[in-house]
Scaffold this motif. Structure first.
Motif, mmCIF file in Angstrom:
data_model
loop_
_atom_site.group_PDB
_atom_site.id
_atom_site.type_symbol
_atom_site.label_atom_id
_atom_site.label_comp_id
_atom_site.label_asym_id
_atom_site.label_seq_id
_atom_site.Cartn_x
_atom_site.Cartn_y
_atom_site.Cartn_z
ATOM 1 N N ALA A 263 -39.373 30.869 1.688
ATOM 2 C CA ALA A 263 -39.110 30.389 2.912
ATOM 3 C C ALA A 263 -37.608 30.597 3.661
ATOM 4 N N LYS A 264 -37.685 30.889 4.897
ATOM 5 C CA LYS A 264 -36.148 31.082 5.284
ATOM 6 C C LYS A 264 -36.201 29.947 6.561
ATOM 7 N N ASN A 265 -34.797 29.892 7.167
ATOM 8 C CA ASN A 265 -34.433 29.331 8.156
ATOM 9 C C ASN A 265 -33.408 29.969 9.105
ATOM 10 N N SER A 271 -33.501 26.430 15.724
ATOM 11 C CA SER A 271 -33.618 26.251 14.463
ATOM 12 C C SER A 271 -35.109 26.608 14.078
ATOM 13 N N LEU A 273 -37.843 27.459 10.813
ATOM 14 C CA LEU A 273 -38.282 27.345 9.279
ATOM 15 C C LEU A 273 -39.708 27.983 9.299
ATOM 16 N N GLU A 306 -44.738 26.782 10.022
ATOM 17 C CA GLU A 306 -43.649 27.017 10.805
ATOM 18 C C GLU A 306 -43.209 25.493 11.163
ATOM 19 N N THR A 391 -33.579 20.049 10.659
ATOM 20 C CA THR A 391 -34.319 20.848 9.511
ATOM 21 C C THR A 391 -34.766 20.078 8.289
ATOM 22 N N VAL A 395 -38.677 20.127 6.801
ATOM 23 C CA VAL A 395 -38.898 20.406 5.299
ATOM 24 C C VAL A 395 -39.724 19.299 4.783
ATOM 25 N N LEU A 414 -33.958 27.769 -0.191
ATOM 26 C CA LEU A 414 -34.164 28.254 1.296
ATOM 27 C C LEU A 414 -33.094 29.135 1.652
ATOM 28 N N VAL A 416 -31.210 31.216 4.399
ATOM 29 C CA VAL A 416 -30.730 31.161 5.627
ATOM 30 C C VAL A 416 -29.937 32.398 6.315
ATOM 31 N N GLN A 430 -26.611 21.040 4.472
ATOM 32 C CA GLN A 430 -27.977 21.337 4.370
ATOM 33 C C GLN A 430 -28.413 21.357 3.007
#
Length: 521
Positions: A263-265, A271, A273, A306, A391, A395, A414, A416, A430
């Motif tokens: 996963a990425k944010n 924002s 994710l 997402e 965020t 999550v 995560l 980022v 975060q």
């Protein structure tokens, strides 16, 4: 690699257009950047001039190549990443937009979306993976057709073209009215409320319900294939356009989120994710979206869950442009660093309502916890921290969906990227709130990098995903440092602040005032 040693990526974002040249190791070697104007004709309405963006594109490409001292013959391919749900409708014969582009954050279509929902905002979810929201592209196109005189009849005849920003750029780059290619990739198509997630093709029933004639729709292509060549009238003349990804999917691709569970944010204007869920779409039961993450040529598409948050970096822009508290965006970090906390103040930046996981278009931005002790430094810190709290909500919903689907036990780490990740204290917060490691990559331009990777794969500049994964390296990592009790306390206060942003609103008054269905002038 031969003579053609570079890939150029076009990163067409919400506030600017950039051209970035990458070498075979995925390193940035040339950059051009230009901002475009944000138009706010009414409260809740946000627009861009597509012609200004096209002009800027030509300039930034020239800038990037001039600084590197390369020619188009040195480019193996061009990849495009774009702001996904921003809509352009243009005349196929003249090439002129019939209306300014309606931006993804724009809320004017909320009455039409409410009518489509008919009391059930998840009415389209089984087919599209999306909740009904003004966020998505299809209703914006329908709004233009209904508010520009004669537009609907022209669209039904096939005289008008619809597209997100990728379609507009590709059509112009490949010839425009003189034979431009009218396409969009599957990731962008999956954000329209018009594409069936099972078939990855336009759905006639959805198009009819939303009010978008199929004659104006682009052809859906994969994220990585040669689509056409830029024409002689372009600064990229003769270079194949070989990759398209919506900006958030591009960032995930650039972060090499190729395995299910990764996963990425991205912390940009908003924002976003995304978690890779593999080749089977996972329906969300907790307010998230099911979307296409990428598709490579003829291979099966890969899907993602997402959680989009409408406002992140836009809060800093608001402090700069509307409030005048800072003179440039970078000042917010310096100001926030002068205090250790927010002084008890919380900002809930629901400028366009709340997106995932609450989906409350009636919510409005709120500042709570104010006392005479609170200074502009505390508010600057609160403007940054609200993104980390938003965020966490995403999550939390994602973990619940993942566990219910049997994919695993939820987020384990995560990756980022985006403009805000240079703030170390924000990234530490975060990690504290999520209770997982947060990692920042060596190459920060992940959105452009993902578009470059998709294009390079299509022309064999890179041989596969394993080779791309080898390029990804950690620049910095943050691990959780607070107790479970402190985490629970802070999240409890945040939740109370969010409830204030919803509860105070006189929904009928706000809707009538801000989202009235009037002829645009």
């Amino acid at each position: 690699m031969g003579k053609q040693s570079y890939v150029l990526a076009i990163d067409q974002g919400t506030t600017s257009t950039r051209a970035i040249v990458f070498d075979g190791d995925g390193r940035v070697v040339g950059v051009g950047n230009r901002e475009h104007k944000q138009h706010y004709p009414r409260a809740g309405w946000i627009e861009h001039d597509p012609r200004e963006i096209m002009d800027n594109l030509d300039r930034v490409v020239r800038d990037a190549m001039r600084r590197l001292r390369i020619r188009t013959s040195d480019l193996a391919a061009v990849g495009i990443a774009n702001q996904r749900e921003t809509v352009v409708v243009w005349d196929r014969r003249t090439g002129r937009p019939i209306h300014r582009a309606i931006v993804w954050q724009d809320t004017r279509t909320q009455p039409e979306v409410d009518a489509l929902a008919d009391g059930d905002p998840d009415r389209f979810r089984a087919k599209t993976g999306l909740t009904l929201s003004s966020y998505f592209a299809g209703p914006k196109a329908a709004w233009i057709l209904d508010h520009v005189r004669g537009a609907r009849a022209k669209a039904e005849r096939g005289d008008l073209a619809f597209g997100t920003m990728d379609s507009w750029l590709v059509w112009n780059l490949t010839g425009g009215p003189r034979g431009g290619v009218h396409v969009t990739d599957v990731t962008n198509a999956s954000r329209t409320l018009l594409m069936n997630l099972t078939t990855c093709d336009w759905d006639p029933e959805l198009c009819e319900l939303v009010g978008v004639p199929m004659a104006m729709l682009p052809t859906i292509v994969s994220s990585s294939e040669v689509i056409g060549e830029a024409t002689r009238r372009s600064s990229l003349a003769g270079v194949p356009i070989a990759g398209i990804l919506g900006d958030q999917q591009a960032a995930a691709f650039g972060q090499t989120c190729f395995e299910p569970g990764s996963a990425k944010n991205t912390y940009g204007t908003g924002s976003f994710l995304l978690m890779n869920t593999g080749v089977v779409p996972v329906p969300s039961q907790h307010g998230l979206l099911t979307t296409v993450l990428y598709q490579l040529g003829n291979k099966p598409p890969v899907f993602a869950l997402e959680g989009p948050v409408a406002d992140a970096g836009s809060v800093v822009q608001w402090l700069r442009d509307e409030i005048g508290m800072i003179s440039k965006s970078a000042d917010v970090d310096r100001l926030a660093s002068t205090v250790r906390n927010t002084g008890g103040a919380y900002i809930v930046p629901a400028f366009s309502g709340l997106y995932a996981p609450r989906w409350r278009p009636d919510a409005r931005g709120t500042i709570v916890g104010l006392t005479r002790f609170v200074t502009k430094a505390h508010l600057a810190r609160a403007a940054l921290e609200c993104t980390a709290f938003s965020t966490w909500e995403v999550v939390n919903a994602m973990n619940n969906d993942v566990e219910a689907s049997g994919l695993g036990t939820g987020l384990r780490g995560l990756r980022v990227d985006g403009g805000m990740v240079g703030n170390d204290s924000l990234m530490q917060l975060q990690s504290d709130l999520l209770n997982v490691p947060v990692v920042r990559p060596e190459v920060p331009e992940t959105t452009a990098l993902g578009a470059a990777y998709a294009a390079g794969l299509a022309v064999d500049m890179w041989q596969g995903l394993d080779e791309l994964a080898e390029h990804w390296r950690i620049e910095k990592r943050w691990d959780p440092q607070i107790s479970d009790e402190e985490r629970a306390r802070r999240l409890r206060v945040w939740n109370k602040a969010v409830e204030h942003s919803i509860d105070w609103v006189d929904t009928d008054t706000v809707t009538d005032d801000l989202l009235a269905d009037e002829m645009y002038r």
